[in-house]
Design a protein around this motif. Structure first.
Motif, PDB file in Angstrom:
ATOM      1  N   VAL A 105     -25.891 -20.833  15.409  1.00  0.00           N
ATOM      2  CA  VAL A 105     -25.239 -20.495  14.145  1.00  0.00           C
ATOM      3  C   VAL A 105     -24.011 -19.649  14.468  1.00  0.00           C
ATOM      4  N   SER A 106     -22.886 -20.082  13.975  1.00  0.00           N
ATOM      5  CA  SER A 106     -21.631 -19.411  14.285  1.00  0.00           C
ATOM      6  C   SER A 106     -21.092 -18.717  13.043  1.00  0.00           C
ATOM      7  N   GLN A 107     -20.719 -17.455  13.176  1.00  0.00           N
ATOM      8  CA  GLN A 107     -20.162 -16.714  12.045  1.00  0.00           C
ATOM      9  C   GLN A 107     -18.781 -16.168  12.425  1.00  0.00           C
ATOM     10  N   SER A 108     -17.901 -16.179  11.444  1.00  0.00           N
ATOM     11  CA  SER A 108     -16.568 -15.617  11.666  1.00  0.00           C
ATOM     12  C   SER A 108     -16.050 -14.982  10.385  1.00  0.00           C
ATOM     13  N   PRO A 109     -15.202 -13.952  10.482  1.00  0.00           N
ATOM     14  CA  PRO A 109     -14.869 -13.273  11.735  1.00  0.00           C
ATOM     15  C   PRO A 109     -16.026 -12.421  12.214  1.00  0.00           C
ATOM     16  N   ARG A 110     -15.942 -11.946  13.394  1.00  0.00           N
ATOM     17  CA  ARG A 110     -16.987 -11.078  13.935  1.00  0.00           C
ATOM     18  C   ARG A 110     -16.866  -9.685  13.319  1.00  0.00           C
ATOM     19  N   TYR A 111     -15.648  -9.240  13.108  1.00  0.00           N
ATOM     20  CA  TYR A 111     -15.374  -7.956  12.472  1.00  0.00           C
ATOM     21  C   TYR A 111     -14.311  -8.175  11.390  1.00  0.00           C
ATOM     22  N   LYS A 112     -14.470  -7.411  10.293  1.00  0.00           N
ATOM     23  CA  LYS A 112     -13.475  -7.486   9.232  1.00  0.00           C
ATOM     24  C   LYS A 112     -13.311  -6.096   8.636  1.00  0.00           C
ATOM     25  N   VAL A 113     -12.096  -5.618   8.624  1.00  0.00           N
ATOM     26  CA  VAL A 113     -11.794  -4.363   7.954  1.00  0.00           C
ATOM     27  C   VAL A 113     -10.990  -4.706   6.710  1.00  0.00           C
ATOM     28  N   ALA A 114     -11.464  -4.246   5.568  1.00  0.00           N
ATOM     29  CA  ALA A 114     -10.791  -4.541   4.305  1.00  0.00           C
ATOM     30  C   ALA A 114     -10.485  -3.250   3.578  1.00  0.00           C
ATOM     31  N   LYS A 115      -9.362  -3.238   2.918  1.00  0.00           N
ATOM     32  CA  LYS A 115      -9.045  -2.100   2.067  1.00  0.00           C
ATOM     33  C   LYS A 115      -9.804  -2.257   0.751  1.00  0.00           C
ATOM     34  N   ARG A 116     -10.224  -1.158   0.205  1.00  0.00           N
ATOM     35  CA  ARG A 116     -10.957  -1.192  -1.059  1.00  0.00           C
ATOM     36  C   ARG A 116     -10.153  -1.960  -2.101  1.00  0.00           C
ATOM     37  N   GLY A 117     -10.835  -2.899  -2.754  1.00  0.00           N
ATOM     38  CA  GLY A 117     -10.178  -3.720  -3.755  1.00  0.00           C
ATOM     39  C   GLY A 117      -9.726  -5.074  -3.248  1.00  0.00           C
ATOM     40  N   GLN A 118      -9.737  -5.248  -1.940  1.00  0.00           N
ATOM     41  CA  GLN A 118      -9.313  -6.512  -1.328  1.00  0.00           C
ATOM     42  C   GLN A 118     -10.448  -7.534  -1.422  1.00  0.00           C
ATOM     43  N   ASP A 119     -10.091  -8.803  -1.491  1.00  0.00           N
ATOM     44  CA  ASP A 119     -11.085  -9.880  -1.431  1.00  0.00           C
ATOM     45  C   ASP A 119     -11.284 -10.312   0.008  1.00  0.00           C
ATOM     46  N   VAL A 120     -12.537 -10.661   0.354  1.00  0.00           N
ATOM     47  CA  VAL A 120     -12.820 -11.143   1.709  1.00  0.00           C
ATOM     48  C   VAL A 120     -13.648 -12.418   1.636  1.00  0.00           C
ATOM     49  N   ALA A 121     -13.552 -13.213   2.703  1.00  0.00           N
ATOM     50  CA  ALA A 121     -14.340 -14.440   2.816  1.00  0.00           C
ATOM     51  C   ALA A 121     -14.964 -14.482   4.200  1.00  0.00           C
ATOM     52  N   LEU A 122     -16.264 -14.647   4.242  1.00  0.00           N
ATOM     53  CA  LEU A 122     -17.005 -14.679   5.495  1.00  0.00           C
ATOM     54  C   LEU A 122     -17.568 -16.088   5.670  1.00  0.00           C
ATOM     55  N   ARG A 123     -17.443 -16.596   6.890  1.00  0.00           N
ATOM     56  CA  ARG A 123     -17.799 -17.998   7.131  1.00  0.00           C
ATOM     57  C   ARG A 123     -19.053 -18.102   7.980  1.00  0.00           C
ATOM     58  N   CYS A 124     -19.878 -19.085   7.654  1.00  0.00           N
ATOM     59  CA  CYS A 124     -21.073 -19.398   8.446  1.00  0.00           C
ATOM     60  C   CYS A 124     -21.091 -20.887   8.738  1.00  0.00           C
ATOM     61  N   ASP A 125     -21.211 -21.217  10.024  1.00  0.00           N
ATOM     62  CA  ASP A 125     -21.318 -22.608  10.458  1.00  0.00           C
ATOM     63  C   ASP A 125     -22.721 -22.791  11.038  1.00  0.00           C
ATOM     64  N   PRO A 126     -23.636 -23.399  10.284  1.00  0.00           N
ATOM     65  CA  PRO A 126     -25.035 -23.474  10.744  1.00  0.00           C
ATOM     66  C   PRO A 126     -25.212 -24.530  11.831  1.00  0.00           C
ATOM     67  N   ILE A 127     -26.401 -24.585  12.358  1.00  0.00           N
ATOM     68  CA  ILE A 127     -26.738 -25.623  13.326  1.00  0.00           C
ATOM     69  C   ILE A 127     -26.658 -26.974  12.616  1.00  0.00           C
ATOM     70  N   SER A 128     -26.056 -27.937  13.287  1.00  0.00           N
ATOM     71  CA  SER A 128     -25.859 -29.250  12.692  1.00  0.00           C
ATOM     72  C   SER A 128     -27.186 -29.856  12.246  1.00  0.00           C
ATOM     73  N   GLY A 129     -27.204 -30.312  10.985  1.00  0.00           N
ATOM     74  CA  GLY A 129     -28.410 -30.942  10.457  1.00  0.00           C
ATOM     75  C   GLY A 129     -29.385 -29.998   9.787  1.00  0.00           C
ATOM     76  N   HIS A 130     -29.129 -28.693   9.905  1.00  0.00           N
ATOM     77  CA  HIS A 130     -30.034 -27.746   9.251  1.00  0.00           C
ATOM     78  C   HIS A 130     -29.808 -27.765   7.747  1.00  0.00           C
ATOM     79  N   VAL A 131     -30.912 -27.993   7.041  1.00  0.00           N
ATOM     80  CA  VAL A 131     -30.858 -28.136   5.589  1.00  0.00           C
ATOM     81  C   VAL A 131     -30.748 -26.779   4.903  1.00  0.00           C
ATOM     82  N   SER A 132     -31.518 -25.828   5.404  1.00  0.00           N
ATOM     83  CA  SER A 132     -31.605 -24.525   4.732  1.00  0.00           C
ATOM     84  C   SER A 132     -30.631 -23.537   5.350  1.00  0.00           C
ATOM     85  N   LEU A 133     -30.008 -22.742   4.476  1.00  0.00           N
ATOM     86  CA  LEU A 133     -29.065 -21.723   4.930  1.00  0.00           C
ATOM     87  C   LEU A 133     -29.264 -20.477   4.090  1.00  0.00           C
TER      88      LEU A 133
END
Lengths: 114, 114
Positions: A4-32
């Protein structure tokens, strides 16, 4: 992928900023799953997907948190108008199905809101 | 509600010694599963060992074994011949049969000293 791959590894955000965190699961895995882990604590459940369907979002702490998995593979956790209390490690896990054999976790994204 | 309690925030032992980490849980269910996960500084949750509640035999995985006491709702982890690489946070977790949410303890920080 091999894990399972996640990115970014670290994220610093200023208060009020929007962030998006990504998860790339194992291929074929139904549940996340997404979990939130505060410093020095165990993980807390946020949300669960089966393929593209979000079956449980009861753990999302506020309506600023939103998760999606539009094609049943990659998932994104979005946090709008970040607050300091959102600072945590966000863990993603996947499995072939809902099972009791344990899930495979990614290495998480550490979010720091300043 | 199900809860998982780890009463030892931190433990420290010498390399090659045996160490036991404690975990108790509360549930009214009869069928469930218990896990020990290891979280090294890389942050990835790694499954160490799994126990099915309906099995009386204690699970073992190489140097890792559990002492499962169903009536007492106790699930301790024994690490034999501890190694420097065992240094990590260890989390006890519970999942109800036919459910998908892992319930986590707060973790025990284990330090193996050379």
């Amino acid at each position: 992928g091999a894990g399972v791959s996640q990115s970014p590894r670290y994220k610093v955000a200023k208060r009020g900023q929007d962030v998006a965190l990504r998860c790339d699961p194992i291929s074929g895995h139904v549940s996340l799953f997404w979990y939130q882990q505060a410093l020095g604590q165990g993980p807390e459940f946020l949300t669960y997907f089966q393929n593209e369907a979000q079956l449980d979002k009861s753990g999302l702490p506020s309506d600023r948190f939103f998760a999606e998995r539009p094609e049943g593979s990659v998932s994104t956790l979005k946090i709008q108008r970040t607050q300091q209390e959102d600072s945590a490690v966000y863990l993603c896990a996947s499995s072939p199905a809902v099972n009791t054999y344990g899930y495979t976790f990614g290495s998480g994204t550490r979010l720091t809101v300043v | 509600a199900q809860t998982v309690t780890q009463s030892q925030p931190e433990m420290s032992v010498q390399e090659a010694e045996t160490v036991t980490l404690s975990c108790t849980y509360d549930t009214s269910e009869n069928n469930y599963y218990l896990f020990w996960y290891k979280q090294p500084p890389s942050r990835q949750m790694i499954l160490v060992i799994r126990q099915e509640a309906y099995k009386q035999q204690n699970a073992t995985e190489n140097r890792f074994s559990v002492n499962f006491q169903k009536a007492a709702k106790s699930f301790s982890l024994k690490i034999s011949d501890s190694q420097l690489g065992d240094t990590a946070m260890y989390f006890c977790a519970y999942i109800m049969d036919s459910n998908y949410q892992l319930i986590w303890g707060a973790g025990t920080k284990l330090i193996i000293k050379p």
